[in-house]
Scaffold this motif. Structure first.
Motif, mmCIF file in Angstrom:
data_model
loop_
_atom_site.group_PDB
_atom_site.id
_atom_site.type_symbol
_atom_site.label_atom_id
_atom_site.label_comp_id
_atom_site.label_asym_id
_atom_site.label_seq_id
_atom_site.Cartn_x
_atom_site.Cartn_y
_atom_site.Cartn_z
ATOM 1 N N PHE A 146 0.964 -1.175 -0.221
ATOM 2 C CA PHE A 146 -0.119 -0.057 -0.195
ATOM 3 C C PHE A 146 0.936 1.181 -0.056
ATOM 4 N N ASN A 147 1.977 1.213 -0.555
ATOM 5 C CA ASN A 147 2.762 2.310 -0.681
ATOM 6 C C ASN A 147 2.515 2.971 -2.118
ATOM 7 N N TYR A 148 1.811 2.359 -2.769
ATOM 8 C CA TYR A 148 1.385 2.784 -4.221
ATOM 9 C C TYR A 148 0.213 2.756 -4.598
ATOM 10 N N ARG A 149 -0.573 3.694 -5.305
ATOM 11 C CA ARG A 149 -1.889 3.596 -5.522
ATOM 12 C C ARG A 149 -2.377 2.878 -6.500
ATOM 13 N N SER A 150 -1.241 2.674 -7.389
ATOM 14 C CA SER A 150 -1.718 1.715 -8.462
ATOM 15 C C SER A 150 -1.129 0.157 -8.228
#
Lengths: 143, 79
Positions: free
Chosen positions: A33-37
């Motif tokens: 969940f460090n990235y949106r995609s």
């Protein structure tokens, strides 16, 4: 009307299955969940998850269809011998085609054990057919 | 058709419910020290929703692909 109802039910089942799959694959694959995609790793995981779930679904359906009508066929075979369709290709190694004569329950038990695993018992009480599960409860039917 | 539209609404609602439980499980620890969302939790929830919807869409494409393949495979087989 019946056809529309059946079509609606089919579509609803498909969509429910779709939602179930999405939830399963999300729970297993979405970790970063460090990235949106979705990261490439998560995308690969989702692809594999989808394929696997579809294959699981196919196999479950074909096995269930094999096992379920057999119970009814046993019940009806008590009265008159009937001819039953050959089992599908991938399952021919595990299941033998049911004979037209009424089978002793032991035969069914070994076939069920092949599919459901060790410890699954098939007992026949009166005229009913009850499958008691090994690891998890198998389908229960009272004929 | 109206039936399809109704089904779609129903399934979207179902997807929304599943998404909220999944994201709560992933992002919110069960200790509940305070009522307000921390920044990390808020950001996690944003990203969670984005990922869930992305997975939902890519899976939808894959499933329709597969069912079309199956249909195409089944049709020539019929006599």
């Amino acid at each position: 009307m019946n056809q529309a109802e059946a079509a609606r039910r089919n579509m609803k089942d498909f969509l429910t299955m779709y939602n179930n799959f999405t939830e399963s694959c999300f729970n297993s694959c979405a970790r970063n969940f460090n990235y949106r995609s979705l990261t490439p790793e998560e995308q690969r995981c989702t692809d594999r998850c989808t394929d696997k779930l579809v294959n699981i679904n196919h196999r479950l359906i074909s096995v269930y269809v094999e096992i379920n009508p057999m119970n009814r066929q046993l019940a009806s075979a008590q009265e008159t011998p009937t001819k039953v369709d050959q089992p599908q290709q991938p399952l021919q190694n595990e299941l033998q085609p049911p004979e037209s004569q009424p089978q002793p329950v032991g035969n069914l038990a070994s076939q069920v054990q092949d599919v459901f695993g060790e410890g699954t018992k098939v007992t026949k009480e009166n005229s009913g057919h009850v499958i008691t599960g090994g690891a998890d409860e198998g389908p229960q039917q009272k004929g | 058709m109206q039936i399809l539209a109704d089904l779609e609404i129903e399934m979207m609602a179902d997807m929304y419910n599943r998404m909220t439980t999944a994201c709560q499980k992933k992002c919110i620890p069960n200790t509940y020290k305070e009522g307000d969302l921390s920044k990390g939790e808020a950001v996690c929830l944003d990203r969670c929703v984005a990922k869930y919807i992305e997975i939902h869409e890519s899976m939808g494409k894959k499933l329709t692909e597969k069912s079309m393949q199956e249909q195409a495979a089944a049709t020539p087989g019929q006599s």
